[in-house]
Design an enzyme around this catalytic site. Structure first.
Site, PDB file in Angstrom:
ATOM      1  N   SER A 180       0.860  -1.107  -0.071  1.00  0.00           N
ATOM      2  CA  SER A 180       0.051   0.303   0.118  1.00  0.00           C
ATOM      3  C   SER A 180       0.931   1.285   0.062  1.00  0.00           C
ATOM      4  CB  SER A 180      -1.016   0.095   1.149  1.00  0.00           C
ATOM      5  OG  SER A 180      -1.647  -1.303   1.261  1.00  0.00           O
TER       6      SER A 180
HETATM    7  N1  SAM Z   1      -0.581  -5.004   4.144  1.00  0.00           N
HETATM    8  C1  SAM Z   1       0.054  -5.213   2.849  1.00  0.00           C
HETATM    9  C2  SAM Z   1       1.544  -4.791   2.828  1.00  0.00           C
HETATM   10  O1  SAM Z   1       1.943  -4.058   3.902  1.00  0.00           O
HETATM   11  O2  SAM Z   1       2.328  -5.083   1.838  1.00  0.00           O
HETATM   12  C3  SAM Z   1      -0.780  -5.014   1.531  1.00  0.00           C
HETATM   13  C4  SAM Z   1      -1.768  -5.803   1.429  1.00  0.00           C
HETATM   14  S1  SAM Z   1      -2.369  -5.987   0.114  1.00  0.00           S
HETATM   15  C5  SAM Z   1      -2.970  -4.335  -0.631  1.00  0.00           C
HETATM   16  C6  SAM Z   1      -3.756  -6.995   0.282  1.00  0.00           C
HETATM   17  C7  SAM Z   1      -3.393  -8.452   0.651  1.00  0.00           C
HETATM   18  O3  SAM Z   1      -4.479  -8.804   0.928  1.00  0.00           O
HETATM   19  C8  SAM Z   1      -2.877  -9.197  -0.548  1.00  0.00           C
HETATM   20  O4  SAM Z   1      -1.470  -9.751  -0.355  1.00  0.00           O
HETATM   21  C9  SAM Z   1      -3.782 -10.332  -0.840  1.00  0.00           C
HETATM   22  O5  SAM Z   1      -3.598 -11.480  -1.171  1.00  0.00           O
HETATM   23  C10 SAM Z   1      -4.478 -10.198   0.716  1.00  0.00           C
HETATM   24  N2  SAM Z   1      -5.610 -10.955   0.752  1.00  0.00           N
HETATM   25  C11 SAM Z   1      -6.929 -10.742   0.083  1.00  0.00           C
HETATM   26  N3  SAM Z   1      -7.850 -11.460   0.480  1.00  0.00           N
HETATM   27  C12 SAM Z   1      -7.195 -12.122   1.698  1.00  0.00           C
HETATM   28  C13 SAM Z   1      -7.935 -12.973   2.614  1.00  0.00           C
HETATM   29  N4  SAM Z   1      -9.487 -13.473   2.648  1.00  0.00           N
HETATM   30  N5  SAM Z   1      -7.291 -13.623   3.508  1.00  0.00           N
HETATM   31  C14 SAM Z   1      -5.989 -13.184   3.537  1.00  0.00           C
HETATM   32  N6  SAM Z   1      -5.396 -12.192   2.899  1.00  0.00           N
HETATM   33  C15 SAM Z   1      -5.812 -11.947   1.836  1.00  0.00           C
END
Ligand code: SAM
Length: 216
Positions: A61
């Site tokens: 992000s």
């Molecule tokens: N917090 C992260 C960082 O600091 O890099 C950025 C997160 S990215 C915007 C969103 C993440 O949520 C992705 O890696 C995606 O695979 C994960 N994601 C989406 N749905 C999910 C779920 N149901 N359970 C766990 N992770 C999930």
């Protein structure tokens, strides 16, 4: 490239200039080396004012969004935190610097394994990482003082509200797949729920049982 200078500039021009005031959050953003959470080929862009690709169609992000979400959690250092969406691990590292213990969940195995490696290399020992569908939360470890969802949800999963302790707060981007609103949900001491709208935002989709289904 001098990453320390780039990081200091990022904090001044992207965070402080836009109103981030919590000294603990500012110090954490100054301390955690964001460039270690992206591919080496992208490290020159690590302190730019944007989200960046981390592979598997996912993103790290924007620094301002990480700071804003973290500030709105009002962490004191005592909290047990659940993060849904480990991604690169950057947000987890910031949280681990500001809270007692962080539980973070990622559904995409290669991202989770990469994040684990980086977090270990930084010596952040208060982070538990689990691979799985975080839309159902982490029942065995509940309740949490704070829950942060870093992917956009169609609705607030009731399971996450249930896993929040009294006095706790949950931050979650909620909306359609193209734009969301960052919501803060607080559970008061008598168990009643207060919902606040913070800002507009755009995140990748929260997939899973209580998120979106189909392609991410
Ligand atoms: N917090 C992260 C960082 O600091 O890099 C950025 C997160 S990215 C915007 C969103 C993440 O949520 C992705 O890696 C995606 O695979 C994960 N994601 C989406 N749905 C999910 C779920 N149901 N359970 C766990 N992770 C999930």
């Amino acid at each position: 490239m001098n990453f320390d200078i780039a990081r200091k500039r990022m904090v001044e021009t992207q965070l402080v200039a836009r109103g981030i005031r919590d000294k603990r959050v500012i110090d954490a953003m100054l301390k955690i080396p964001r460039h270690t959470f992206v591919e080496e080929a992208m490290s020159a862009q690590a302190y730019s004012d944007s989200s960046l690709p981390i592979g598997e169609k996912q993103t790290i992000s924007q620094p301002y969004m990480v700071a804003l979400m973290t500030e709105s959690l009002q962490l004191t250092g005592e909290e047990k935190v659940l993060e849904i969406g480990t991604g690169s691990g950057y947000q987890a590292a910031i949280l681990a610097t500001l809270a007692n213990r962080v539980y973070t969940m990622e559904r995409i195995r290669p991202l989770a394994l990469k994040a684990r490696k980086v977090l270990d290399s930084l010596g952040l020992l208060n982070i538990n990482l689990k691979i799985g569908d975080g839309s159902s939360g982490w029942e065995e470890e509940a309740p949490f003082d704070v829950i942060i969802v870093t992917a956009g949800a169609p609705d607030v999963p009731q399971t996450l509200i249930d896993q929040l302790d009294v006095g706790g707060r949950l931050i979650i981007p909620m909306g359609n797949q193209y734009e969301q609103t960052l919501m803060r949900i607080s559970k008061s001491d008598n168990g009643s729920i207060v919902k606040e709208t913070l800002v507009g935002c755009r995140f990748v989709k929260l997939m899973g049982k209580f998120g979106w289904t189909g392609d991410d």
